[in-house]
Design a protein around this motif. Sequence first.
Motif, PDB file in Angstrom:
ATOM      1  N   SER A  54       0.846  -1.200   0.000  1.00  0.00           N
ATOM      2  CA  SER A  54       0.000   0.000   0.000  1.00  0.00           C
ATOM      3  C   SER A  54       0.880   1.247   0.000  1.00  0.00           C
ATOM      4  O   SER A  54       2.080   1.171   0.315  1.00  0.00           O
ATOM      5  N   GLY A  55       0.254   2.370  -0.308  1.00  0.00           N
ATOM      6  CA  GLY A  55       0.975   3.630  -0.204  1.00  0.00           C
ATOM      7  C   GLY A  55       1.364   3.921   1.235  1.00  0.00           C
ATOM      8  O   GLY A  55       2.452   4.429   1.520  1.00  0.00           O
ATOM      9  N   THR A  56       0.468   3.574   2.157  1.00  0.00           N
ATOM     10  CA  THR A  56       0.733   3.821   3.572  1.00  0.00           C
ATOM     11  C   THR A  56       1.967   3.044   4.044  1.00  0.00           C
ATOM     12  O   THR A  56       2.853   3.618   4.691  1.00  0.00           O
ATOM     13  N   THR A  80      -4.436  16.711   4.097  1.00  0.00           N
ATOM     14  CA  THR A  80      -4.023  15.551   3.330  1.00  0.00           C
ATOM     15  C   THR A  80      -4.829  14.343   3.759  1.00  0.00           C
ATOM     16  O   THR A  80      -5.600  14.406   4.719  1.00  0.00           O
ATOM     17  N   ASP A 152       5.285  12.488  -0.719  1.00  0.00           N
ATOM     18  CA  ASP A 152       4.040  11.731  -0.816  1.00  0.00           C
ATOM     19  C   ASP A 152       3.380  12.076  -2.150  1.00  0.00           C
ATOM     20  O   ASP A 152       2.654  13.060  -2.278  1.00  0.00           O
ATOM     21  N   CYS A 154       1.332  10.117  -3.757  1.00  0.00           N
ATOM     22  CA  CYS A 154       0.247   9.141  -3.935  1.00  0.00           C
ATOM     23  C   CYS A 154      -0.905   9.645  -4.789  1.00  0.00           C
ATOM     24  O   CYS A 154      -1.691   8.849  -5.295  1.00  0.00           O
ATOM     25  N   GLU A 155      -1.030  10.977  -4.927  1.00  0.00           N
ATOM     26  CA  GLU A 155      -2.138  11.517  -5.720  1.00  0.00           C
ATOM     27  C   GLU A 155      -1.660  12.089  -7.051  1.00  0.00           C
ATOM     28  O   GLU A 155      -2.442  12.702  -7.768  1.00  0.00           O
ATOM     29  N   LYS A 181      -7.040   5.721  -7.420  1.00  0.00           N
ATOM     30  CA  LYS A 181      -5.881   6.474  -7.926  1.00  0.00           C
ATOM     31  C   LYS A 181      -5.835   6.429  -9.458  1.00  0.00           C
ATOM     32  O   LYS A 181      -6.581   5.672 -10.081  1.00  0.00           O
TER      33      LYS A 181
HETATM   34  C1  LIG Z   1      -3.920   7.370  -1.332  1.00  0.00           C
HETATM   35  C2  LIG Z   1      -2.965   8.120  -0.506  1.00  0.00           C
HETATM   36  C3  LIG Z   1      -1.990   7.470   0.279  1.00  0.00           C
HETATM   37  C4  LIG Z   1      -1.823   5.973   0.338  1.00  0.00           C
HETATM   38  O1  LIG Z   1      -2.971   5.280   0.506  1.00  0.00           O
HETATM   39  P1  LIG Z   1      -3.076   3.678   0.525  1.00  0.00           P
HETATM   40  O2  LIG Z   1      -4.536   3.469   0.590  1.00  0.00           O
HETATM   41  O3  LIG Z   1      -2.345   3.207   1.737  1.00  0.00           O
HETATM   42  O4  LIG Z   1      -2.443   3.138  -0.718  1.00  0.00           O
HETATM   43  C5  LIG Z   1      -1.099   8.265   0.972  1.00  0.00           C
HETATM   44  N1  LIG Z   1      -1.150   9.608   0.925  1.00  0.00           N
HETATM   45  C6  LIG Z   1      -2.076  10.257   0.197  1.00  0.00           C
HETATM   46  C7  LIG Z   1      -2.049  11.751   0.176  1.00  0.00           C
HETATM   47  C8  LIG Z   1      -3.030   9.538  -0.530  1.00  0.00           C
HETATM   48  O5  LIG Z   1      -3.955  10.193  -1.245  1.00  0.00           O
END
Ligand SMILES: *Cc1c(COP(=O)(O)O)cnc(C)c1O
Length: 375
Positions: A54-56, A80, A152, A154-155, A181
């Motif tokens: 995951s991104g997290t 965020t 970060d 992720c977006e 995403k």
């Molecule tokens: C989507 C997102 C993440 C990571 O999300 P996961 O659901 O863990 O993949 C992290 N930071 C931001 C700003 C996001 O939008």
Amino acid sequence: MDIHLSRPDVTEREIEAVCGVLRSPHLSLGPKLAQFERVFAEYIGTRRAVAVNSGTSGLFLCALALGIGPGDEVITTPFTFVASATSIMMAGARPVFVDIDPVSLNMDPAKIEAAITKKTKAVLPVEIFGNLAGLDRICEIAHKHNLPIIEDSCEALGSALDGKKAGTFGTMSVFGFYPNKQITTGEGGVILTNEDSLAEMCVSLRNQGRAKGGGWLGHERLGYNYRLSDINCALGIVQLSRIDEIKAKRRQVAEWYREMLAGDGRLIVPAEPKGCELSWFVFVVRLAEEFTGRQRDRILGQMRKRNIEVGNYFPPVHLMPFIAGPFGYKLGEFPAAESASQRTIALPFHNRLPQDDVATVCKTLKQVLDKELKD
Ligand SMILES: *Cc1c(COP(=O)(O)O)cnc(C)c1O
């Protein structure tokens, strides 16, 4: 709901690729993992890519790889998705927030230096809604203070600032692949870096702390199981190969919205900032300054009652009780973030949203605004 906030865009090619893995003996740690990491690093232009679940978990592993732990501080934004801040807390460190720029909605570069202390170990900027505005200045400040950057992204897959891609600003950067995403692997994320030692640390941490070449039971540190399966990677490889097509489809939907909502003074409609190529992640309008948070919430409720799915991206992270409590943050500390948070409306936005649905959303939103101002 008739019109959804988000929908994945999966074609027969993705389905074939996933079935191919299922017919093979390599469901995890196989050739699709290596290939996904290779094509991802190539697309962004970094030396290394480490795929995670995951991104997290990607953000958390960046903090660990950079040696961030209890007693340390990491500077980030309160506007965020919660994972930007919780990944810092997972490492045992304190998220130190700085307010946002009211236009870009990204961390305000002018406010960072005042937040730096002896305990600051990194800066974690977020490219909110895919917007890279200010990233160059944020990085300059971090470099001046010798602070590593966890970007970060992720977006922001496919966004660029003056031709420099999202994911190339940080010491380490992270993308996420949840189904809303730009591209999805179902669940997943990737860590990017040009530093081999940081990449190797993440490879070990995602795989139970295993040592390189140390065998299946050769654990040399506290690690995690944050592996991304070859099933997910196969999906990601095809999705990434379609990124230009996906960006173009999203851009078209954004343009329809922008045309249909233009000139309505009650709304702040998002635009591509100067010098920034925006890879559209979401379409978030903001109500004009005179609207309150309660009015916004009523408008969200009215939209939902009319079967249009909408969102309130994002509630301010510093005011979430499990963060405000232990770290002592209070209402009023970050007024730009608090104000923006109260007035956002995320409208339905995805690759396959038809023009008719965009028209329905815009017409309904205008009717709901009329009603709110009349009542
Ligand atoms: C989507 C997102 C993440 C990571 O999300 P996961 O659901 O863990 O993949 C992290 N930071 C931001 C700003 C996001 O939008």
